[in-house]
Design a protein around this motif. Structure first.
Motif, PDB file in Angstrom:
ATOM      1  N   ASP A 231       0.821  -1.218   0.000  1.00 28.21           N
ATOM      2  CA  ASP A 231       0.000   0.000   0.000  1.00 28.21           C
ATOM      3  C   ASP A 231       0.848   1.258   0.000  1.00 28.21           C
ATOM      4  O   ASP A 231       0.513   2.257  -0.637  1.00 28.21           O
TER       5      ASP A 231
ATOM      6  N   GLY B   1       0.274   3.532  -6.015  1.00 30.37           N
ATOM      7  CA  GLY B   1      -0.522   4.736  -6.174  1.00 30.37           C
ATOM      8  C   GLY B   1       0.288   5.873  -6.771  1.00 30.37           C
ATOM      9  O   GLY B   1      -0.161   7.009  -6.834  1.00 30.37           O
TER      10      GLY B   1
ATOM     11  N   GLU C 117      -1.855   9.232  -7.372  1.00 31.54           N
ATOM     12  CA  GLU C 117      -3.293   9.060  -7.591  1.00 31.54           C
ATOM     13  C   GLU C 117      -4.057   9.632  -6.403  1.00 31.54           C
ATOM     14  O   GLU C 117      -3.602   9.555  -5.262  1.00 31.54           O
TER      15      GLU C 117
ATOM     16  N   SER D 160      -6.627   8.393  -5.037  1.00 34.22           N
ATOM     17  CA  SER D 160      -6.949   7.308  -4.099  1.00 34.22           C
ATOM     18  C   SER D 160      -5.775   7.033  -3.161  1.00 34.22           C
ATOM     19  O   SER D 160      -5.973   6.668  -1.999  1.00 34.22           O
ATOM     20  N   ARG D 161      -4.539   7.222  -3.627  1.00 33.55           N
ATOM     21  CA  ARG D 161      -3.353   7.038  -2.774  1.00 33.55           C
ATOM     22  C   ARG D 161      -3.307   8.129  -1.711  1.00 33.55           C
ATOM     23  O   ARG D 161      -2.983   7.868  -0.556  1.00 33.55           O
TER      24      ARG D 161
ATOM     25  N   GLY E  76      -5.820   9.504  -0.420  1.00 33.50           N
ATOM     26  CA  GLY E  76      -6.886   9.163   0.523  1.00 33.50           C
ATOM     27  C   GLY E  76      -6.467   8.175   1.595  1.00 33.50           C
ATOM     28  O   GLY E  76      -7.161   8.016   2.596  1.00 33.50           O
ATOM     29  N   ARG E  77      -5.325   7.517   1.427  1.00 32.44           N
ATOM     30  CA  ARG E  77      -4.826   6.604   2.456  1.00 32.44           C
ATOM     31  C   ARG E  77      -3.983   7.324   3.507  1.00 32.44           C
ATOM     32  O   ARG E  77      -3.640   6.727   4.523  1.00 32.44           O
TER      33      ARG E  77
ATOM     34  N   ARG F 105      -7.841  11.282   4.699  1.00 36.48           N
ATOM     35  CA  ARG F 105      -8.712  10.099   4.689  1.00 36.48           C
ATOM     36  C   ARG F 105     -10.194  10.445   4.507  1.00 36.48           C
ATOM     37  O   ARG F 105     -10.917   9.725   3.844  1.00 36.48           O
TER      38      ARG F 105
ATOM     39  N   PRO G  56     -13.447  12.125  -2.970  1.00 35.07           N
ATOM     40  CA  PRO G  56     -12.566  11.738  -4.081  1.00 35.07           C
ATOM     41  C   PRO G  56     -12.297  12.847  -5.093  1.00 35.07           C
ATOM     42  O   PRO G  56     -11.182  12.963  -5.589  1.00 35.07           O
TER      43      PRO G  56
ATOM     44  N   GLN H 271      -8.544  14.178  -6.174  1.00 36.85           N
ATOM     45  CA  GLN H 271      -8.050  14.244  -7.554  1.00 36.85           C
ATOM     46  C   GLN H 271      -7.473  15.624  -7.850  1.00 36.85           C
ATOM     47  O   GLN H 271      -6.430  15.740  -8.486  1.00 36.85           O
TER      48      GLN H 271
END
Length: 189
Positions: A39, A43, A55, A57-58, A60-61, A66, A70, A74
């Motif tokens: 993980d 990303g 990315e 989504s990456r 968001g980790r 968090r 989305p 972006q």
């Protein structure tokens, strides 16, 4: 690490001992060391010319991003610029104004504190980040970051980031919440 996913059996070493073994699918499902490493390192896109992208989504980790929607992630991902550093050079110096947040795409850095007697307090590598407080507050850096190896980083400047806060108030709330938790943990130590 992408080729390792195609292996019949993967062995994960930690401090010279086998910590986990199995197929890519088994290790991803176990949520252990392999999954955390996977993980952390995924990303990102790295072109042959050395240009990096992250990315949404990456992002968001990351703990402080968090809870962000989305579409905002972006937009944030498009604001990062690639910075390259040779081995043995400072990325940031303790005490200087913090105006950028960094994600290490490839490489390894030392986190160093102290002006006279410099002490290494941590090592950061692929997928790790530093300087998130600089996105919100104009405060001096609390540590120096010095490269151990050549590094490719993604950097986000505060002045590029701040306009998003009016469009996406959840970003500010999420960052402030994350910083409060981090400060509480630091005070407890």
């Amino acid at each position: 690490m992408a080729f390792v996913a195609e292996s019949d059996r993967i062995f994960v070493l930690e401090q010279g001992r086998v910590a986990e073994s199995g197929t890519h699918g088994q290790l991803m499902a176990s949520q252990g060391l392999y999954r955390r490493m996977w993980d952390k390192q995924h990303g990102f896109a790295l072109s042959k010319s050395g240009h990096a992208q992250v990315e949404g989504s990456r992002l968001g980790r990351l703990p402080f991003f968090r809870e962000i929607e989305p579409i905002a992630l972006q937009e944030i991902s498009r604001l990062f610029v690639t910075e390259r550093f040779e081995a043995g050079v400072p990325v940031v110096e303790q005490g200087e104004e913090g105006d950028k947040f960094y994600i290490i795409v490839r490489g390894k850095v030392d986190v160093v504190v102290g002006a006279e007697e410099r002490k290494k307090v941590a090592v950061l590598e692929d997928g790790d980040h530093f300087g998130e407080i600089a996105l919100m507050h104009n405060v001096p850096r609390t540590a120096s970051i010095v490269t151990q190896s050549p590094c490719i980083c993604l950097a986000l400047e505060r002045e590029d980031f701040l306009p998003l806060l009016t469009r996406f108030p959840s970003i500010c709330e999420s960052l402030e919440h994350s910083l409060r938790i981090r400060n509480q943990r630091s005070a407890a130590l």
